[in-house]
Scaffold this active site. Structure first.
Site: not given
Length: 372
Positions: A184-186
Site C-alpha cells: 500500500g505504500k507510494n
C-alpha cells in the site's frame, strides 16, 4: 465502493510491463537478491540522491539493520515518537536499546523539535524521526542537535518515498534512511520489501552483510547476521514501478489539493503542508472535531457513516505506541504525550491513490460533509 487504496487499478495500468518483468525474473532463476535487486538498489538510491541502497525484506528490517550498523545496542537509548506504526519502536527494541518518546507537533504530526533536547541522556545514541503520512520532519534542527550531542540520525521514511525537505529527498538527509515497500505504500511491492539508503560506505557494507547472515562472501560469516534478503521478484516489480513514482506522486498532490478545496468549508482540520516540505500524501489524514458536550471523538461515527455509504477509510493510528499493551513495560501512561493521544482519537484517512478520480473525490467529500 470507493476503496481506500486500489492496488488492482495500479497493476492494470502497468500490467504488461509488470508481467514481462516477472517472467524474465522467473527465467533468470535469480530468486533471492540477484541482478534485479542490485539494479533496484542503484536506481532507488539515485532517485533519493544517496550513494548506497541496501534492499531487504521489509521496512522493519531496514530500520533494524540501520540501528545495528550505527552501533546501537543494549543499554542505549533512541529518541523517537509514539505516534507511528509500531515497527519504528519494535526495531529499536530488537537491538536491545530503549525507545525514549517525545510528543509530536500537532500540525505536522512529526517529532516536536522543541522537546528533543530535554529527552537526551548520557545513554542517548540516536534520534529516529518519522516522516509521517508523506511529510518531512523538521530536519535541520534535528541534525543540529545530533551534531552537538554526537548522535546518529536515522530517518524512518517508510511513508515518504519522494518526499523532500527544503528540496532534498528524504532518507538522504540523516545518516541512514529507511523505506518500506509494503504493497500500500507510494512505491509498493507485490509482497514485502524494504530499503535502507546511506552515503556512508561503512554503514552500507555492514548492512549488506547483516541482511545476508553476516557474510562477507559465501560461507564466510564476519558478523552475526539475519536472513533479511529481498526476493528477486520484488526487485523486478519495484524497478518497473519506480519509473512511475513521480507521475503517481504528482497525481497524489493534485488529489490532495482537490480534497482541500472540496472540504474547505467543513469542520474538519485538513492536512497542512509545512513550508519546508514536499508532501507526497501517503495518506490524506483529516482531523475530526470532538463533540463539545461529551468531549468524545466523532471520528468513529464519521467512519461508520462513510462505510455505510461504501467509502473505505483508515485510521493511522488509533492507539499510540506508548499506550499499546505490548509496550506497557516502557513505563509510559495516558497523558504523557497529549498531542499524540489527541491525534489518535481524531485522525481519519480518506481514500488516496494515484488512480483516484475527481468524481470519486467529490462523492467522498459530499458524504463527509453530510455526515458531520
Amino acid at each position: 465502493m470507493i476503496p481506500f487504496v486500489d492496488l488492482k487499478a495500479q497493476y492494470l495500468s502497468i500490467k504488461d510491463e509488470i508481467d514481462s518483468a516477472v517472467l524474465q525474473l522467473l527465467a533468470s532463476t535469480q530468486f533471492i537478491l540477484g541482478n534485479e535487486v542490485k539494479s533496484l538498489e542503484e536506481e532507488f538510491a539515485d532517485y533519493c540522491n544517496a550513494d548506497y541502497g541496501i534492499a531487504v525484506n521489509t521496512g522493519t528490517s531496514a530500520l533494524h539493520l540501520a540501528l545495528l550498523a550505527a552501533g546501537i545496542g543494549a543499554g542505549d537509548e533512541v529518541i523517537t515518537v509514539p505516534f507511528t506504526f509500531v515497527a519504528t519502536v519494535a526495531a529499536i527494541i530488537y537491538t536491545g536499546a530503549t525507545p525514549v518518546f517525545v510528543d509530536i507537533d500537532p500540525i505536522s504530526y512529526t517529532i516536536d523539535i522543541n522537546q528533543i533536547e530535554k529527552a537526551i541522556t548520557d545513554r542517548t545514541k540516536a534520534i529516529l524521526p518519522v516522516h509521517l503520512y508523506g511529510q518531512s520532519a523538521d530536519m535541520e534542527p534535528i541534525l543540529e542537535i545530533a551534531r552537538r550531542y554526537n548522535l546518529t540520525v536515522i530517518e524512518d521514511a517508510a511513508q515518504a518515498h519522494g518526499a523532500e525537505y527544503k528540496g532534498q529527498r528524504l532518507g538522504s538527509i540523516g545518516d541512514i534512511g529507511c523505506f518500506s515497500f509494503y504493497p500500500g505504500k507510494n512505491l509498493g511491492a507485490y509482497g514485502e520489501g524494504g530499503m535502507a539508503i546511506t552515503n556512508n560506505p561503512e554503514y552500507a557494507r555492514t548492512m549488506q552483510m547483516l541482511r545476508d547472515w553476516g557474510q562477507e562472501r559465501r560461507y564466510h560469516h564476519v558478523l552475526k547476521g539475519y536472513n533479511y534478503r529481498m526476493d528477486g521478484i520484488q526487485g523486478a516489480i519495484l524497478r518497473v514501478k519506480l519509473r512511475y513514482i513521480e507521475a503517481w506522486t504528482e497525481a497524489r498532490i493534485t488529489h490532495a489539493a482537490n480534497y482541500d478545496q472540496l472540504l474547505a468549508k467543513s469542520s474538519l482540520t485538513l492536512p497542512r503542508v509545512m513550508p519546508y516540505s514536499r508532501h507526497v500524501y501517503h495518506v490524506y489524514a483529516v482531523r475530526v472535531p470532538v463533540g463539545h458536550a461529551t468531549r468524545t471523538p466523532q471520528r468513529d461515527a464519521l467512519q461508520q457513516s462513510l462505510q455505510e455509504q461504501e467509502i473505505q477509510t483508515g485510521i493511522h493510528y488509533p492507539i499510540p505506541v506508548h499506550l499499546q499493551p505490548a509496550y506497557a513495560d516502557l513505563g509510559y501512561k495516558l497523558g504523557d504525550f497529549p498531542h499524540s493521544e489527541a491525534a489518535s482519537r481524531e485522525v481519519l484517512s480518506l481514500p488516496m491513490y494515484a488512480e483516484l478520480t475527481t468524481e470519486a473525490q467529490t462523492q467522498v467529500a459530499k458524504a463527509v460533509i453530510a455526515s458531520l
